[in-house]
Design a protein around this motif. Structure first.
Motif, short mmCIF file in Angstrom:
data_model
loop_
_atom_site.label_atom_id
_atom_site.label_comp_id
_atom_site.label_asym_id
_atom_site.label_seq_id
_atom_site.Cartn_x
_atom_site.Cartn_y
_atom_site.Cartn_z
N VAL A 164 -5.94 2.87 10.43
CA VAL A 164 -4.68 3.46 10.92
C VAL A 164 -4.91 4.14 12.28
O VAL A 164 -4.12 3.98 13.21
CB VAL A 164 -4.14 4.49 9.90
N GLN A 176 -5.20 1.44 14.93
CA GLN A 176 -4.01 0.62 15.18
C GLN A 176 -3.24 1.11 16.40
O GLN A 176 -2.63 0.33 17.13
CB GLN A 176 -3.07 0.67 13.97
N GLU A 236 -0.93 -0.99 -4.43
CA GLU A 236 -2.12 -0.20 -4.07
C GLU A 236 -1.80 1.28 -4.10
O GLU A 236 -0.85 1.72 -3.45
CB GLU A 236 -2.57 -0.60 -2.66
N ASP A 239 -7.39 2.33 -4.14
CA ASP A 239 -8.11 2.23 -2.85
C ASP A 239 -9.06 3.41 -2.70
O ASP A 239 -8.87 4.29 -1.86
CB ASP A 239 -7.11 2.15 -1.69
N LYS A 276 -12.11 3.34 -1.71
CA LYS A 276 -13.04 3.23 -0.56
C LYS A 276 -14.37 3.92 -0.88
O LYS A 276 -14.86 4.78 -0.14
CB LYS A 276 -12.43 3.81 0.72
N ALA A 281 0.85 -1.19 0.00
CA ALA A 281 0.00 0.00 0.00
C ALA A 281 0.89 1.24 0.00
O ALA A 281 1.71 1.43 0.90
CB ALA A 281 -0.90 -0.01 1.24
N GLY A 301 -3.92 -3.54 7.82
CA GLY A 301 -3.97 -2.73 9.04
C GLY A 301 -2.78 -2.97 9.94
O GLY A 301 -2.87 -3.76 10.88
N GLY A 302 -1.67 -2.34 9.61
CA GLY A 302 -0.50 -2.40 10.47
C GLY A 302 0.22 -3.73 10.47
O GLY A 302 0.94 -4.05 11.42
N HIS A 307 -9.94 -5.00 8.01
CA HIS A 307 -9.07 -3.83 8.01
C HIS A 307 -9.10 -3.12 9.36
O HIS A 307 -10.17 -2.68 9.79
CB HIS A 307 -9.56 -2.88 6.91
N ASP A 330 0.67 4.87 0.55
CA ASP A 330 -0.29 5.82 1.12
C ASP A 330 0.27 7.24 1.23
O ASP A 330 -0.29 8.18 0.68
CB ASP A 330 -0.71 5.34 2.52
N GLY A 372 1.53 -1.75 4.32
CA GLY A 372 1.86 -0.39 3.92
C GLY A 372 3.12 0.08 4.62
O GLY A 372 4.24 -0.20 4.19
N GLY A 373 2.89 0.75 5.76
CA GLY A 373 4.00 1.36 6.49
C GLY A 373 5.17 0.44 6.78
O GLY A 373 6.34 0.87 6.72
O1 LIG Z 1 -6.00 1.39 3.55
C1 LIG Z 1 -5.17 1.79 4.33
C2 LIG Z 1 -5.51 2.81 5.33
O2 LIG Z 1 -6.88 3.11 5.30
C3 LIG Z 1 -3.77 1.25 4.28
O3 LIG Z 1 -3.36 1.20 2.96
C4 LIG Z 1 -3.70 -0.14 4.88
O4 LIG Z 1 -4.10 -0.07 6.23
C5 LIG Z 1 -2.30 -0.72 4.81
O5 LIG Z 1 -1.37 0.14 5.39
P1 LIG Z 1 -0.67 -0.15 6.83
O6 LIG Z 1 -0.01 -1.50 6.71
O7 LIG Z 1 0.32 0.99 6.97
O8 LIG Z 1 -1.77 -0.14 7.85
#
Ligand SMILES: O=C(CO)[C@H](O)[C@H](O)COP(=O)(O)O
Length: 214
Positions: free
Chosen positions: A137, A140, A30, A59, A61, A6, A166-167, A134, A8, A187-188
């Motif tokens: 963020v 999390q 993504e 994404d 949403k 992801a 999700g994290g 999910h 972001d 993502g992160g």
């Molecule tokens: O959709 C997202 C936030 O709404 C992020 O892309 C998803 O949560 C993945 O990122 P991370 O691993 O940093 O949480």
């Protein structure tokens, strides 16, 4: 199991630079919601034009206006478009029809849905392609993870691919593996790594090791 990265909190240039480093080892890229809010569909278009062989997920949403918003993403080159599970059935079906007409796929994000089991059954009956759990963020930070929800989802749906986001990190990945998700989204944990390619390779190695162990 496929790995989705992801993107972001990055600029368009950074996103393309990251893809350049990992396009051959990643399954899905993504374009994250923050990027779409900031730049519109331009990063989706640029990513697909630069890496036509890559599966690009927008994404979006989508919460309303399923037909028009899904169409914008498809016209920009998205292979997978996301809609919120909390949206009305009409919205999800309208998005699905546009996406399927183009030969592409619809991903439904269970973010914030209180009765995950009931909604997942309804989504499966609607014929969506992916259902994903999910942890937001903003949530999390309270130490909540998506793994319990993933287990419930895996026990509920049979004919729809499932995903988790999700994290998720390399260390928490084994908690997802028991539920055999079709897609793991990170993502992160990847984008903030000092060496992106090394981090993606390590993540993939971990997936293979855990798959072999199960
Ligand atoms: O959709 C997202 C936030 O709404 C992020 O892309 C998803 O949560 C993945 O990122 P991370 O691993 O940093 O949480």
């Amino acid at each position: 199991m496929r790995l989705q990265i992801a993107l972001d909190m990055v600029s368009m240039e950074e996103a393309l630079g990251m893809a350049e480093k990992i396009h051959d080892i990643i399954d899905i890229v993504e374009i994250g919601t923050p990027m779409i809010i900031k730049y519109g569909m331009q990063p989706v278009r640029c990513m697909k034009e630069s890496f036509p062989q890559l599966t690009v997920l927008a994404d979006t949403k989508i919460a309303d206006g399923g037909e028009i918003e899904a169409r914008y993403a498809i016209e920009a080159g998205a292979d997978i478009v996301t809609v919120l599970a909390a949206a009305a059935d009409n919205t999800i079906t309208a998005a699905k029809n546009v996406v399927h007409k183009a030969g592409k796929e619809l991903y439904v994000d269970l973010l914030g849905v209180p009765d995950l089991i009931q909604r997942s059954k309804e989504l499966e009956a609607m014929g969506v392609d992916y259902i994903g759990v999910h942890t937001a963020v903003d949530v999390q930070q309270s130490g909540i993870t998506p793994f319990n929800d993933l287990k419930k989802l895996s026990e509920t749906v049979c004919n729809t691919r499932i995903a988790a986001a999700g994290g998720i990190t390399q260390d928490t990945l084994p908690l997802a593996m028991f539920s055999h998700p079709d897609v793991i989204i990170a993502g992160g944990a990847l984008t903030t790594a000092p060496d992106l390619r090394a981090a993606v390779l390590a993540f993939k190695r971990r997936i293979i090791t855990d798959q072999n162990r199960l």
